[in-house]
Write a protein that holds these residues in place. Structure first.
Motif, PDB file in Angstrom:
ATOM      1  N   GLU A 109      17.383  80.774   2.408  1.00  0.00           N
ATOM      2  CA  GLU A 109      16.602  81.291   3.538  1.00  0.00           C
ATOM      3  C   GLU A 109      17.303  81.142   4.885  1.00  0.00           C
ATOM      4  OE1 GLU A 109      12.527  81.248   3.841  1.00  0.00           O
ATOM      5  OE2 GLU A 109      12.266  81.814   1.745  1.00  0.00           O
ATOM      6  N   ARG A 110      18.483  80.553   4.900  1.00  0.00           N
ATOM      7  CA  ARG A 110      19.279  80.490   6.134  1.00  0.00           C
ATOM      8  C   ARG A 110      20.127  81.749   6.308  1.00  0.00           C
ATOM      9  NH1 ARG A 110      22.982  75.897   5.468  1.00  0.00           N
ATOM     10  NH2 ARG A 110      23.072  76.851   3.426  1.00  0.00           N
ATOM     11  N   ASN A 111      20.178  82.594   5.269  1.00  0.00           N
ATOM     12  CA  ASN A 111      20.924  83.854   5.324  1.00  0.00           C
ATOM     13  C   ASN A 111      19.950  84.963   5.698  1.00  0.00           C
ATOM     14  OD1 ASN A 111      23.206  82.452   4.500  1.00  0.00           O
ATOM     15  ND2 ASN A 111      22.795  82.836   2.343  1.00  0.00           N
ATOM     16  N   TRP A 112      20.117  85.517   6.882  1.00  0.00           N
ATOM     17  CA  TRP A 112      19.162  86.477   7.435  1.00  0.00           C
ATOM     18  C   TRP A 112      19.685  87.896   7.388  1.00  0.00           C
ATOM     19  CZ3 TRP A 112      15.436  85.171  11.906  1.00  0.00           C
ATOM     20  CH2 TRP A 112      14.729  84.002  11.602  1.00  0.00           C
ATOM     21  N   ALA A 113      18.744  88.832   7.478  1.00  0.00           N
ATOM     22  CA  ALA A 113      19.046  90.262   7.480  1.00  0.00           C
ATOM     23  C   ALA A 113      18.400  90.918   8.689  1.00  0.00           C
ATOM     24  CB  ALA A 113      18.505  90.912   6.207  1.00  0.00           C
ATOM     25  N   ALA A 114      19.168  91.747   9.381  1.00  0.00           N
ATOM     26  CA  ALA A 114      18.632  92.631  10.432  1.00  0.00           C
ATOM     27  C   ALA A 114      18.554  93.998   9.764  1.00  0.00           C
ATOM     28  CB  ALA A 114      19.554  92.656  11.637  1.00  0.00           C
ATOM     29  N   SER A 115      17.343  94.390   9.339  1.00  0.00           N
ATOM     30  CA  SER A 115      17.246  95.519   8.417  1.00  0.00           C
ATOM     31  C   SER A 115      16.706  96.823   8.992  1.00  0.00           C
ATOM     32  CB  SER A 115      16.417  95.115   7.193  1.00  0.00           C
ATOM     33  OG  SER A 115      15.157  94.614   7.573  1.00  0.00           O
ATOM     34  N   ALA A 138      19.286  85.412  18.828  1.00  0.00           N
ATOM     35  CA  ALA A 138      18.737  84.198  19.445  1.00  0.00           C
ATOM     36  C   ALA A 138      17.586  83.641  18.611  1.00  0.00           C
ATOM     37  CB  ALA A 138      18.272  84.498  20.873  1.00  0.00           C
ATOM     38  N   PHE A 139      16.699  84.518  18.138  1.00  0.00           N
ATOM     39  CA  PHE A 139      15.572  84.112  17.292  1.00  0.00           C
ATOM     40  C   PHE A 139      16.080  83.482  15.995  1.00  0.00           C
ATOM     41  CE2 PHE A 139      12.369  85.782  14.070  1.00  0.00           C
ATOM     42  CZ  PHE A 139      11.486  84.729  14.239  1.00  0.00           C
ATOM     43  N   ALA A 140      17.103  84.082  15.383  1.00  0.00           N
ATOM     44  CA  ALA A 140      17.668  83.550  14.140  1.00  0.00           C
ATOM     45  C   ALA A 140      18.246  82.155  14.370  1.00  0.00           C
ATOM     46  CB  ALA A 140      18.735  84.506  13.607  1.00  0.00           C
ATOM     47  N   ARG A 141      18.997  81.995  15.447  1.00  0.00           N
ATOM     48  CA  ARG A 141      19.581  80.679  15.775  1.00  0.00           C
ATOM     49  C   ARG A 141      18.483  79.631  15.933  1.00  0.00           C
ATOM     50  NH1 ARG A 141      23.699  83.085  19.135  1.00  0.00           N
ATOM     51  NH2 ARG A 141      25.634  82.692  18.050  1.00  0.00           N
ATOM     52  N   GLU A 142      17.471  79.980  16.738  1.00  0.00           N
ATOM     53  CA  GLU A 142      16.368  79.038  16.993  1.00  0.00           C
ATOM     54  C   GLU A 142      15.616  78.691  15.714  1.00  0.00           C
ATOM     55  OE1 GLU A 142      14.069  81.155  19.886  1.00  0.00           O
ATOM     56  OE2 GLU A 142      15.661  81.018  21.392  1.00  0.00           O
ATOM     57  N   SER A 143      15.653  79.581  14.733  1.00  0.00           N
ATOM     58  CA  SER A 143      14.934  79.376  13.475  1.00  0.00           C
ATOM     59  C   SER A 143      15.783  78.698  12.412  1.00  0.00           C
ATOM     60  CB  SER A 143      14.436  80.727  12.954  1.00  0.00           C
ATOM     61  OG  SER A 143      13.562  81.326  13.890  1.00  0.00           O
ATOM     62  N   GLY A 144      17.022  78.341  12.743  1.00  0.00           N
ATOM     63  CA  GLY A 144      17.878  77.628  11.813  1.00  0.00           C
ATOM     64  C   GLY A 144      18.680  78.500  10.865  1.00  0.00           C
ATOM     65  N   ALA A 145      18.811  79.791  11.170  1.00  0.00           N
ATOM     66  CA  ALA A 145      19.612  80.674  10.316  1.00  0.00           C
ATOM     67  C   ALA A 145      21.081  80.276  10.369  1.00  0.00           C
ATOM     68  CB  ALA A 145      19.445  82.125  10.750  1.00  0.00           C
ATOM     69  N   ARG A 146      21.780  80.516   9.296  1.00  0.00           N
ATOM     70  CA  ARG A 146      23.221  80.250   9.179  1.00  0.00           C
ATOM     71  C   ARG A 146      24.030  81.473   9.554  1.00  0.00           C
ATOM     72  NH1 ARG A 146      27.377  80.280   5.064  1.00  0.00           N
ATOM     73  NH2 ARG A 146      26.258  81.643   3.644  1.00  0.00           N
ATOM     74  N   LEU A 147      23.466  82.657   9.241  1.00  0.00           N
ATOM     75  CA  LEU A 147      24.141  83.919   9.508  1.00  0.00           C
ATOM     76  C   LEU A 147      23.115  85.040   9.556  1.00  0.00           C
ATOM     77  CD1 LEU A 147      24.244  85.701   6.627  1.00  0.00           C
ATOM     78  CD2 LEU A 147      25.959  84.003   6.072  1.00  0.00           C
ATOM     79  N   VAL A 148      23.528  86.159  10.146  1.00  0.00           N
ATOM     80  CA  VAL A 148      22.725  87.396  10.147  1.00  0.00           C
ATOM     81  C   VAL A 148      23.634  88.502   9.636  1.00  0.00           C
ATOM     82  CG1 VAL A 148      21.399  89.060  11.508  1.00  0.00           C
ATOM     83  CG2 VAL A 148      21.350  86.636  12.130  1.00  0.00           C
ATOM     84  N   GLU A 149      23.115  89.310   8.704  1.00  0.00           N
ATOM     85  CA  GLU A 149      23.867  90.442   8.180  1.00  0.00           C
ATOM     86  C   GLU A 149      23.115  91.734   8.421  1.00  0.00           C
ATOM     87  OE1 GLU A 149      26.573  88.488   4.683  1.00  0.00           O
ATOM     88  OE2 GLU A 149      24.645  89.325   4.071  1.00  0.00           O
ATOM     89  N   ALA A 150      23.863  92.828   8.427  1.00  0.00           N
ATOM     90  CA  ALA A 150      23.304  94.170   8.605  1.00  0.00           C
ATOM     91  C   ALA A 150      24.143  95.149   7.805  1.00  0.00           C
ATOM     92  CB  ALA A 150      23.304  94.557  10.073  1.00  0.00           C
ATOM     93  N   PRO A 188      29.118  99.837   6.320  1.00  0.00           N
ATOM     94  CA  PRO A 188      29.718  98.505   6.268  1.00  0.00           C
ATOM     95  C   PRO A 188      28.657  97.410   6.237  1.00  0.00           C
ATOM     96  CG  PRO A 188      29.838  99.369   8.485  1.00  0.00           C
ATOM     97  CD  PRO A 188      29.298 100.480   7.617  1.00  0.00           C
ATOM     98  N   LEU A 189      28.916  96.377   5.470  1.00  0.00           N
ATOM     99  CA  LEU A 189      28.081  95.173   5.522  1.00  0.00           C
ATOM    100  C   LEU A 189      28.703  94.295   6.595  1.00  0.00           C
ATOM    101  CD1 LEU A 189      25.713  93.515   4.377  1.00  0.00           C
ATOM    102  CD2 LEU A 189      27.364  92.473   2.787  1.00  0.00           C
ATOM    103  N   LEU A 190      27.940  94.061   7.655  1.00  0.00           N
ATOM    104  CA  LEU A 190      28.420  93.322   8.825  1.00  0.00           C
ATOM    105  C   LEU A 190      27.748  91.956   8.894  1.00  0.00           C
ATOM    106  CD1 LEU A 190      28.112  96.346  11.252  1.00  0.00           C
ATOM    107  CD2 LEU A 190      30.216  95.460  10.252  1.00  0.00           C
ATOM    108  N   ARG A 191      28.490  90.979   9.408  1.00  0.00           N
ATOM    109  CA  ARG A 191      27.961  89.613   9.435  1.00  0.00           C
ATOM    110  C   ARG A 191      28.311  88.938  10.747  1.00  0.00           C
ATOM    111  NH1 ARG A 191      30.004  85.784   4.708  1.00  0.00           N
ATOM    112  NH2 ARG A 191      28.530  87.057   3.518  1.00  0.00           N
ATOM    113  N   LEU A 192      27.358  88.143  11.230  1.00  0.00           N
ATOM    114  CA  LEU A 192      27.582  87.259  12.373  1.00  0.00           C
ATOM    115  C   LEU A 192      27.257  85.843  11.916  1.00  0.00           C
ATOM    116  CD1 LEU A 192      28.209  87.005  15.453  1.00  0.00           C
ATOM    117  CD2 LEU A 192      25.726  87.048  15.803  1.00  0.00           C
ATOM    118  N   MET A 193      28.248  84.966  11.957  1.00  0.00           N
ATOM    119  CA  MET A 193      28.018  83.555  11.629  1.00  0.00           C
ATOM    120  C   MET A 193      27.403  82.876  12.858  1.00  0.00           C
ATOM    121  SD  MET A 193      28.964  83.301   8.498  1.00  0.00           S
ATOM    122  CE  MET A 193      28.663  81.529   8.359  1.00  0.00           C
ATOM    123  N   LEU A 194      26.379  82.080  12.610  1.00  0.00           N
ATOM    124  CA  LEU A 194      25.714  81.369  13.695  1.00  0.00           C
ATOM    125  C   LEU A 194      26.126  79.904  13.679  1.00  0.00           C
ATOM    126  CD1 LEU A 194      22.169  82.938  13.296  1.00  0.00           C
ATOM    127  CD2 LEU A 194      24.034  83.712  14.745  1.00  0.00           C
TER     128      LEU A 194
END
Length: 194
Positions: A109-115, A138-150, A188-194
């Motif tokens: 659940e630390r791996n997030w998606a911007a869908s 910012a919301f993902a970071r505050e919620s403890g996410a490790r990364l966001v992908e799209a 492309p599958l894109l990722r931002l590490m937090l």
């Protein structure tokens, strides 16, 4: 308008009326109400419209917030569904451009998606998408996410604004996302590490 002119907030129950106003009576995407990636098509299709709206409202009331809203003054002008991959199981389907990679499993659940993005007509092309993405990160970071992908549309794909509901690649790249895979042409599958 500059993206800094938009305030972005998580969609909490107190903001439900703002989302309804943004989506309109039918809801975006033919009445989907952001259930597209949350359930298989055979379950989703009979709910389009009022049933989908009710299901999504119940989800918002239960929490956690399933995404963020962008505001111009007091008017909601954009939406981005963002949260743990586990909350959007159809986004993780092995036949999609968004299929998870072994180093970022959907079950974590630390791996997030911007869908899914939605921007109000009259505000498209004015920086709302970038503001939504910045707020989502910012919301993902505050919620403890490790990364966001799209799984964005690449910049060569010239679709209508509605067809870009997954977001254009250029917006993600400007926000620091990098390509980690290309499982389908043009996506492309894109990722931002937090």
């Amino acid at each position: 308008m500059d993206s800094k002119r938009f305030a972005v907030w998580p969609l909490t129950p107190e903001r439900w009326g703002d989302l309804e106003d943004l989506f309109g009576p039918q809801g975006p995407s033919y009445g989907c109400w952001c259930n597209h990636f949350r359930m298989p098509q055979r379950l989703r299709m009979p709910l389009l419209g009022a049933g989908a709206r009710q299901l999504f409202e119940e989800r918002v009331r239960r929490g956690p917030p399933p995404g963020v809203l962008a505001y111009a003054d007091d008017e909601a002008v954009g939406w981005l569904q963002v949260g743990p991959r586990a909350h959007v199981p159809e986004w993780n389907n092995p036949r999609r451009a968004s299929t998870p990679l072994p180093d970022a499993p959907a079950e974590d659940e630390r791996n997030w998606a911007a869908s899914c993005f939605f921007v109000r007509k009259g505000f498209r092309g004015k920086g709302v998408t970038g503001a939504l993405l910045a707020g989502a990160v910012a919301f993902a970071r505050e919620s403890g996410a490790r990364l966001v992908e799209a799984a964005a549309m690449d910049n060569r794909d010239k679709r209508s604004p509605e067809g870009l509901y997954v977001g254009p690649e250029s917006v993600f790249r400007r926000a620091g996302f990098v390509e980690v895979a290309r499982q389908k042409p043009g996506r492309p599958l894109l990722r931002l590490m937090l």
